[in-house]
Design an enzyme around this catalytic site. Structure first.
Site, mmCIF file in Angstrom:
data_model
loop_
_atom_site.group_PDB
_atom_site.id
_atom_site.type_symbol
_atom_site.label_atom_id
_atom_site.label_comp_id
_atom_site.label_asym_id
_atom_site.label_seq_id
_atom_site.Cartn_x
_atom_site.Cartn_y
_atom_site.Cartn_z
ATOM 1 N N SER A 40 0.802 -1.230 0.000
ATOM 2 C CA SER A 40 0.000 0.000 0.000
ATOM 3 C C SER A 40 0.829 1.271 0.000
ATOM 4 C CB SER A 40 -0.943 0.022 1.211
ATOM 5 O OG SER A 40 -0.196 -0.121 2.408
ATOM 6 N N ASP A 330 -3.743 7.929 7.856
ATOM 7 C CA ASP A 330 -4.613 7.037 8.624
ATOM 8 C C ASP A 330 -3.738 6.354 9.674
ATOM 9 O OD1 ASP A 330 -3.312 4.895 7.363
ATOM 10 O OD2 ASP A 330 -4.952 4.490 5.964
ATOM 11 N N HIS A 333 -0.817 4.524 7.319
ATOM 12 C CA HIS A 333 -0.162 5.099 6.138
ATOM 13 C C HIS A 333 0.211 6.574 6.310
ATOM 14 C CE1 HIS A 333 -2.728 1.714 4.738
ATOM 15 N NE2 HIS A 333 -1.602 1.402 4.123
#
Length: 355
Positions: A40, A330, A333
């Site tokens: 990610s 978040d 991340h």
């Protein structure tokens, strides 16, 4: 805006921007394309096109991306690879391979095969049903064939040889797999599991080399024990960094550096560099204000303690006003601003050899 329209909105300007940028960028011409494998931290939206819950193609993600589009990047804006692409005189964002609106022409200057939630260990990808690294490598083989058809073999081979290959992967093998589920700990002690992952990283670099890659960068792990979610789930010291997790990251990084050193000696004509992120992330966490941040403990979205992906969407009304003040967007991340700082650091250090 529907997903297909969003994709179109994102992909169409790439070529135009490429020509307007490349003339004024000092590094133009040194690297033909940015080709990305990983999780990610570098997924530009591939997970939008597969059946998984690990998605970020909805608000508040992407709110600071060009046009405010939630492209599937797990941040409020661009990723490290996007900033690197721009710095090398290529388009300002690297598109996702699975995005059907992107042509091979657009993918010829950069492509991400990355998938949020994946790891070096194929088991890691099975947990959230995402794209394992082995499949990302198969997509690269397919990409090469598409490139040859579009550009001719000679031009395609030059693009492949002159491209910069970036690997950003490994954190999920710990936080989604080894530290969360019983199977791998029953098979491996922590040092054995690190060694297992390093062997997989070594094999991936060799595979890409055999397919024509010569300029490669492998990113070390950040102190994932200091992620907001790791602090929240730290039962021994709630709210504090999990130092056992950080110890694993340091062990992984030390063994990765040694593996890459050996690869450099064995792979004729290749340059494989290690990208150090642990110390920079640690420095920001220790002194956020030195880097212009107000918060390095919580994420910007929701409560900032545990939300990521779908939960960020659910708690969107709680999202902070200015993500630039937060190290994390978040609970897992980084924010776009953090990614920009990391990109600048890489350009001034590990990637200097390619500039």
């Amino acid at each position: 805006m529907t997903m297909s329209l969003k994709s179109l909105f994102y992909c169409l300007p790439l070529l135009v921007v490429h020509f307007s940028l490349s003339a004024s960028t000092a590094a133009a011409g040194k690297v033909s394309a940015i080709i990305v494998f990983g999780d990610s931290t570098v997924d530009a939206g591939n997970n939008n096109f597969i059946p998984t819950v690990a998605k970020a193609n909805f608000p508040p993600y992407g709110r600071d991306f060009d046009g405010g589009v939630a492209t599937g990047r797990f941040s409020n804006g661009r990723l490290v690879t996007d900033f690197l692409s721009e710095a090398f005189g290529l388009p300002p964002s690297v598109p996702a391979y699975l995005d059907p609106s992107c042509t091979i022409e657009q993918l010829s200057t950069g492509v991400s095969f990355a998938s949020a939630g994946t790891g070096l260990d194929d088991l890691t990808a099975k947990i959230p049903s995402v794209i394992p690294l082995s499949q990302q490598l198969e997509y690269f083989v397919e990409y090469k064939e598409r490139l040859k058809l579009a550009k001719g073999e000679s031009v395609a081979n030059k693009i492949i040889a002159e491209a910069l290959y970036i690997f950003s992967i490994g954190t999920n093998d710990f936080i989604v797999n080894y530290l969360a589920l019983p199977l791998r700990p029953a098979q491996y002690t922590p040092p054995e599991y690190v060694a297992y992952l390093i062997a997989l990283a070594d094999a991936a670099v060799r595979d890409v080399y055999d397919l024509g890659a010569r300029k490669m960068e492998f990113t070390g792990l950040a102190p994932f024990g200091c992620l907001p979610s790791a602090r929240t789930l730290n039962h021994d010291e709630p709210g504090e960094c999990n130092e056992e997790y950080n110890k694993l990251a340091r062990r992984f990084n030390a063994e990765l550096q040694e593996a890459l050193r050996k690869l450099n000696g064995e792979l004729a004509g290749a340059q494989v560099v290690y990208a150090e992120t642990y110390s920079l992330a640690s420095a920001i966490i220790a002194s956020p204000s030195d880097y212009g941040f107000e918060n390095a403990v919580q994420g910007c979205c929701g409560t900032g303690l545990i939300e990521t992906s779908v939960l960020c969407g659910v708690d969107e009304p709680l999202t902070c006003q200015d993500a630039d003040k937060y190290m994390f967007f978040d609970s897992v991340h980084p924010s776009e601003r953090t990614y920009r700082i990391v990109a600048d650091n890489l350009l001034n250090n590990a990637l200097q050899v390619f500039l």
